[in-house]
Write a protein that holds these residues in place. Structure first.
Motif, PDB file in Angstrom:
ATOM      1  N   LEU A   5       0.825  -1.200   0.000  1.00 28.47           N
ATOM      2  CA  LEU A   5       0.000   0.000   0.000  1.00 28.47           C
ATOM      3  C   LEU A   5       0.868   1.262   0.000  1.00 28.47           C
ATOM      4  O   LEU A   5       0.571   2.209  -0.722  1.00 28.47           O
ATOM      5  CB  LEU A   5      -0.954   0.013   1.192  1.00 28.47           C
ATOM      6  N   SER A   6       1.935   1.255   0.770  1.00 31.94           N
ATOM      7  CA  SER A   6       2.799   2.442   0.798  1.00 31.94           C
ATOM      8  C   SER A   6       3.423   2.691  -0.570  1.00 31.94           C
ATOM      9  O   SER A   6       3.535   3.839  -1.012  1.00 31.94           O
ATOM     10  CB  SER A   6       3.883   2.310   1.871  1.00 31.94           C
ATOM     11  N   LYS A   7       3.782   1.620  -1.255  1.00 28.85           N
ATOM     12  CA  LYS A   7       4.354   1.756  -2.600  1.00 28.85           C
ATOM     13  C   LYS A   7       3.323   2.357  -3.558  1.00 28.85           C
ATOM     14  O   LYS A   7       3.641   3.251  -4.346  1.00 28.85           O
ATOM     15  CB  LYS A   7       4.833   0.398  -3.101  1.00 28.85           C
ATOM     16  N   LYS A   8       2.082   1.882  -3.488  1.00 27.09           N
ATOM     17  CA  LYS A   8       1.023   2.402  -4.350  1.00 27.09           C
ATOM     18  C   LYS A   8       0.729   3.870  -4.056  1.00 27.09           C
ATOM     19  O   LYS A   8       0.379   4.631  -4.956  1.00 27.09           O
ATOM     20  CB  LYS A   8      -0.257   1.576  -4.188  1.00 27.09           C
ATOM     21  N   LEU A   9       0.856   4.260  -2.777  1.00 29.32           N
ATOM     22  CA  LEU A   9       0.605   5.641  -2.384  1.00 29.32           C
ATOM     23  C   LEU A   9       1.796   6.556  -2.676  1.00 29.32           C
ATOM     24  O   LEU A   9       1.661   7.770  -2.676  1.00 29.32           O
ATOM     25  CB  LEU A   9       0.280   5.724  -0.884  1.00 29.32           C
ATOM     26  N   GLY A  10       2.961   5.948  -2.887  1.00 29.36           N
ATOM     27  CA  GLY A  10       4.162   6.736  -3.135  1.00 29.36           C
ATOM     28  C   GLY A  10       4.757   7.331  -1.870  1.00 29.36           C
ATOM     29  O   GLY A  10       5.373   8.392  -1.906  1.00 29.36           O
ATOM     30  N   ILE A  11       4.543   6.646  -0.741  1.00 28.41           N
ATOM     31  CA  ILE A  11       5.099   7.089   0.534  1.00 28.41           C
ATOM     32  C   ILE A  11       5.871   5.934   1.163  1.00 28.41           C
ATOM     33  O   ILE A  11       5.742   4.788   0.744  1.00 28.41           O
ATOM     34  CB  ILE A  11       4.005   7.593   1.503  1.00 28.41           C
ATOM     35  N   SER A  12       6.648   6.235   2.175  1.00 30.28           N
ATOM     36  CA  SER A  12       7.403   5.181   2.845  1.00 30.28           C
ATOM     37  C   SER A  12       6.473   4.334   3.710  1.00 30.28           C
ATOM     38  O   SER A  12       5.391   4.785   4.115  1.00 30.28           O
ATOM     39  CB  SER A  12       8.511   5.781   3.710  1.00 30.28           C
ATOM     40  N   GLU A  13       6.901   3.128   3.992  1.00 30.32           N
ATOM     41  CA  GLU A  13       6.133   2.240   4.852  1.00 30.32           C
ATOM     42  C   GLU A  13       6.007   2.844   6.255  1.00 30.32           C
ATOM     43  O   GLU A  13       4.959   2.747   6.893  1.00 30.32           O
ATOM     44  CB  GLU A  13       6.809   0.869   4.909  1.00 30.32           C
ATOM     45  N   SER A  14       7.050   3.499   6.698  1.00 32.80           N
ATOM     46  CA  SER A  14       7.044   4.163   7.999  1.00 32.80           C
ATOM     47  C   SER A  14       5.991   5.277   8.044  1.00 32.80           C
ATOM     48  O   SER A  14       5.253   5.406   9.021  1.00 32.80           O
ATOM     49  CB  SER A  14       8.430   4.744   8.290  1.00 32.80           C
ATOM     50  N   SER A  15       5.907   6.067   6.984  1.00 33.59           N
ATOM     51  CA  SER A  15       4.897   7.131   6.914  1.00 33.59           C
ATOM     52  C   SER A  15       3.492   6.557   6.945  1.00 33.59           C
ATOM     53  O   SER A  15       2.609   7.095   7.619  1.00 33.59           O
ATOM     54  CB  SER A  15       5.081   7.966   5.642  1.00 33.59           C
ATOM     55  N   LEU A  16       3.275   5.470   6.222  1.00 32.83           N
ATOM     56  CA  LEU A  16       1.962   4.828   6.218  1.00 32.83           C
ATOM     57  C   LEU A  16       1.594   4.353   7.620  1.00 32.83           C
ATOM     58  O   LEU A  16       0.469   4.570   8.080  1.00 32.83           O
ATOM     59  CB  LEU A  16       1.918   3.667   5.228  1.00 32.83           C
ATOM     60  N   MET A  17       2.522   3.723   8.315  1.00 34.37           N
ATOM     61  CA  MET A  17       2.243   3.229   9.659  1.00 34.37           C
ATOM     62  C   MET A  17       1.933   4.379  10.616  1.00 34.37           C
ATOM     63  O   MET A  17       1.064   4.257  11.475  1.00 34.37           O
ATOM     64  CB  MET A  17       3.412   2.390  10.181  1.00 34.37           C
ATOM     65  N   LYS A  18       2.625   5.504  10.457  1.00 36.59           N
ATOM     66  CA  LYS A  18       2.338   6.670  11.298  1.00 36.59           C
ATOM     67  C   LYS A  18       0.920   7.172  11.052  1.00 36.59           C
ATOM     68  O   LYS A  18       0.221   7.577  11.984  1.00 36.59           O
ATOM     69  CB  LYS A  18       3.340   7.788  11.025  1.00 36.59           C
ATOM     70  N   LYS A  19       0.476   7.141   9.816  1.00 33.92           N
ATOM     71  CA  LYS A  19      -0.876   7.579   9.482  1.00 33.92           C
ATOM     72  C   LYS A  19      -1.913   6.603  10.048  1.00 33.92           C
ATOM     73  O   LYS A  19      -2.902   7.012  10.657  1.00 33.92           O
ATOM     74  CB  LYS A  19      -1.038   7.724   7.969  1.00 33.92           C
TER      75      LYS A  19
END
Length: 84
Positions: free
Chosen positions: A31-45
């Protein structure tokens, strides 16, 4: 699309999104790759430590096959409706 953040002062944990990701066999890495963000950023969200951008919310809703925000992010909808 404008850069609009979905923000709230209190921490909102996206439990429904986590469950839907499991149901759809969608990893945080994918999902983070599809969103164009880091996995860490996704988890923070997801864990409520960082705000979502509107375009991210819309993308996730469509990616999971839904059309309404409350179907994927009921915690955010509830937080905003109770703040009004």
């Amino acid at each position: 699309m404008t850069k609009k953040q979905i923000s709230n002062k209190k921490r909102i944990v996206c439990r429904r999104l986590r469950g839907l990701m499991v149901e759809h066999q969608l990893t945080t890495k994918d999902l983070s790759k599809k969103l164009g963000i880091s996995e860490s950023s996704l988890m923070k969200k997801i864990n409520g430590h960082s705000d979502w951008w509107y375009k991210e919310v819309v993308f996730i809703i469509q990616e999971l096959g839904f059309s309404e925000v409350q179907d994927v992010f009921p915690e955010i909808v509830k937080a905003y409706s109770s703040a009004s």
